[in-house]
Design a protein around this motif. Structure first.
Motif, mmCIF file in Angstrom:
data_model
loop_
_atom_site.group_PDB
_atom_site.id
_atom_site.type_symbol
_atom_site.label_atom_id
_atom_site.label_comp_id
_atom_site.label_asym_id
_atom_site.label_seq_id
_atom_site.Cartn_x
_atom_site.Cartn_y
_atom_site.Cartn_z
ATOM 1 N N TYR A 51 22.717 42.772 45.611
ATOM 2 C CA TYR A 51 24.010 41.977 45.244
ATOM 3 C C TYR A 51 24.619 41.461 46.396
ATOM 4 O O TYR A 51 24.803 40.141 46.206
ATOM 5 C CB TYR A 51 24.848 43.117 44.526
ATOM 6 N N HIS A 91 36.513 46.503 51.964
ATOM 7 C CA HIS A 91 34.975 46.106 52.221
ATOM 8 C C HIS A 91 35.024 44.565 52.391
ATOM 9 O O HIS A 91 35.496 43.943 51.566
ATOM 10 C CB HIS A 91 34.078 46.800 51.338
ATOM 11 N N LEU A 93 32.356 41.527 51.735
ATOM 12 C CA LEU A 93 31.095 41.201 50.780
ATOM 13 C C LEU A 93 30.657 39.840 51.239
ATOM 14 O O LEU A 93 31.380 38.958 51.288
ATOM 15 C CB LEU A 93 31.500 41.211 49.390
ATOM 16 N N LYS A 95 27.682 37.719 50.003
ATOM 17 C CA LYS A 95 26.822 37.659 48.753
ATOM 18 C C LYS A 95 25.997 36.270 49.013
ATOM 19 O O LYS A 95 26.494 35.257 48.987
ATOM 20 C CB LYS A 95 27.512 37.339 47.490
ATOM 21 N N MET A 102 27.380 41.685 39.907
ATOM 22 C CA MET A 102 27.934 43.021 39.953
ATOM 23 C C MET A 102 28.406 43.116 38.438
ATOM 24 O O MET A 102 29.506 42.257 38.045
ATOM 25 C CB MET A 102 29.140 43.003 41.071
ATOM 26 N N HIS A 105 33.367 46.535 35.650
ATOM 27 C CA HIS A 105 33.857 47.853 36.295
ATOM 28 C C HIS A 105 35.394 47.787 36.402
ATOM 29 O O HIS A 105 36.148 46.590 36.466
ATOM 30 C CB HIS A 105 33.264 47.937 37.598
ATOM 31 N N ASP A 107 38.225 49.169 39.453
ATOM 32 C CA ASP A 107 37.859 49.830 40.879
ATOM 33 C C ASP A 107 38.212 51.333 40.854
ATOM 34 O O ASP A 107 37.870 51.889 41.938
ATOM 35 C CB ASP A 107 38.624 48.741 41.572
ATOM 36 N N TRP A 122 41.910 40.829 46.526
ATOM 37 C CA TRP A 122 40.454 40.135 46.834
ATOM 38 C C TRP A 122 40.942 38.907 47.463
ATOM 39 O O TRP A 122 41.394 37.986 46.727
ATOM 40 C CB TRP A 122 39.952 40.023 45.066
ATOM 41 N N ILE A 135 35.042 35.980 41.037
ATOM 42 C CA ILE A 135 35.224 36.958 40.131
ATOM 43 C C ILE A 135 35.592 36.413 38.524
ATOM 44 O O ILE A 135 36.151 35.464 38.395
ATOM 45 C CB ILE A 135 36.827 37.664 40.540
ATOM 46 N N HIS A 193 36.586 43.704 35.648
ATOM 47 C CA HIS A 193 36.245 42.509 36.320
ATOM 48 C C HIS A 193 34.652 42.794 36.649
ATOM 49 O O HIS A 193 34.316 43.709 36.675
ATOM 50 C CB HIS A 193 36.934 42.367 37.815
ATOM 51 N N SER A 195 31.651 40.023 38.836
ATOM 52 C CA SER A 195 31.302 38.921 39.408
ATOM 53 C C SER A 195 29.561 38.634 39.440
ATOM 54 O O SER A 195 28.761 39.290 39.875
ATOM 55 C CB SER A 195 31.587 38.763 41.053
ATOM 56 N N ARG A 204 28.551 33.423 49.850
ATOM 57 C CA ARG A 204 29.909 33.724 48.993
ATOM 58 C C ARG A 204 30.516 34.879 49.908
ATOM 59 O O ARG A 204 30.189 35.859 49.602
ATOM 60 C CB ARG A 204 29.905 33.730 47.545
ATOM 61 N N ALA A 206 33.856 37.606 50.788
ATOM 62 C CA ALA A 206 35.006 37.886 50.266
ATOM 63 C C ALA A 206 35.523 39.254 50.940
ATOM 64 O O ALA A 206 34.769 39.813 51.516
ATOM 65 C CB ALA A 206 35.151 37.945 48.706
ATOM 66 N N ALA A 208 37.557 42.611 50.013
ATOM 67 C CA ALA A 208 38.338 43.516 49.108
ATOM 68 C C ALA A 208 38.938 44.566 49.673
ATOM 69 O O ALA A 208 38.417 45.486 50.073
ATOM 70 C CB ALA A 208 37.341 43.819 47.895
HETATM 71 O O1 LIG Z 1 33.337 40.447 45.371
HETATM 72 C C1 LIG Z 1 32.828 40.534 44.592
HETATM 73 O O2 LIG Z 1 31.934 40.071 44.107
HETATM 74 C C2 LIG Z 1 33.347 41.619 43.747
HETATM 75 C C3 LIG Z 1 33.950 42.681 44.370
HETATM 76 C C4 LIG Z 1 34.234 43.885 43.521
HETATM 77 O O3 LIG Z 1 34.521 43.769 42.570
HETATM 78 C C5 LIG Z 1 34.438 45.184 44.092
HETATM 79 O O4 LIG Z 1 34.069 45.352 45.385
HETATM 80 O O5 LIG Z 1 34.692 46.152 43.429
#
Ligand SMILES: O=C(O)CCC(=O)C(=O)O
Length: 248
Positions: A51, A91, A93, A95, A102, A105, A107, A122, A135, A193, A195, A204, A206, A208
């Motif tokens: 992922y 964290h 991320l 991608k 992903m 889910h 969080d 986010w 997202i 949510h 992604s 990409r 991000a 979080a």
């Molecule tokens: O940035 C993403 O792709 C999703 C991040 C996310 O949902 C998470 O880290 O729980």
């Protein structure tokens, strides 16, 4: 509620009614450059899966990132409508092109805490859209309770295993939340949510951040966590004093 962005209103109103609030720009050009540079330095230490590559709790190793936490945390506290929040974990991320989905889910499924109070902030570190895996939300699901974790249940006696599965079918694609670099969304820890895969030729990135109530207490049996794996916590233990606080 199926449209994005959520109906106009203050972030706190959006957050209360839909479980997700559009915060607009939270990192200016310099701060965005700082976050990207810190991420580039930390990336080699990240964990890579199909992922994304994920760097856990970079703020502990990158002072420049730690300095941004109270800045972005102020916007999160305003969205949740509370005077203060605590950064429980965060964290980064990364991608890559071809990075996988992903799944849906909540969080809170991954927080070893006794309450879902707070939000995930986010922050897009690149322009994120449907092509590179922004997202997607099922809005107004933050008041429907906690469901079984979509992944990460290893123990038979894991309390999350007894919860019902997320009430979503194949056709429940949700609404995409395209977000420009430096802009943020605050979503409730119970908001559904996901992604999708990054189908573009550009990475990409991000950030979080899980901001929680200062009154939250550890509940290690709720979810395994890197910190309680290293230094076991007891149910009811307070949050660590060294965790960054953000006040409105
Ligand atoms: O940035 C993403 O792709 C999703 C991040 C996310 O949902 C998470 O880290 O729980």
């Amino acid at each position: 509620m199926t449209a994005w962005p959520p109906p106009p209103g203050s972030p706190a109103e959006q957050f209360a009614t839909t479980g997700a609030a559009v915060l607009g720009r939270v990192l200016d050009d310099d701060q965005l450059a700082t976050a990207r540079a810190a991420f580039a330095e930390l990336l080699p230490s990240g964990t890579t899966g199909g992922y994304a590559t994920i760097v856990h709790d970079g703020w502990r190793r990158a002072p420049a990132l730690a300095a941004l936490v109270p800045v972005v945390g102020r916007a999160a506290a305003a969205a949740v409508g509370v005077p203060a929040l605590v950064l429980f974990h965060e964290h980064l991320l990364w991608k890559p092109p071809g990075g996988e989905d992903m799944a849906w889910h909540q969080d809170y499924s991954y927080l070893p805490l006794d309450r879902p109070d707070g939000c995930t902030l986010w922050i897009a570190l690149d322009d994120c859209d449907a092509a590179n895996g922004c997202i997607y939300y099922q809005l107004a699901t933050h008041t429907t309770g906690e469901y079984r974790a979509a992944w990460g249940i290893w123990e038979d006696d894991d309390p999350r295993a007894a919860l019902p599965a997320l009430p979503l079918g194949e056709r429940d694609l949700g609404v995409p939340a395209p977000t420009a670099a430096g802009h943020a969304i605050a979503h409730h820890t119970l908001t559904f949510h996901r992604s999708p895969a990054n189908r573009s030729d550009r990475p990409r990135r991000a950030w979080a951040l899980s901001f929680v109530s200062p009154d939250a207490r550890w509940w290690p049996r709720h979810a395994p966590h890197p910190r309680s794996a290293v230094a076991p916590r007891a149910a009811g233990d307070p949050l660590e004093a060294d965790l960054p606080r953000a006040a409105r």
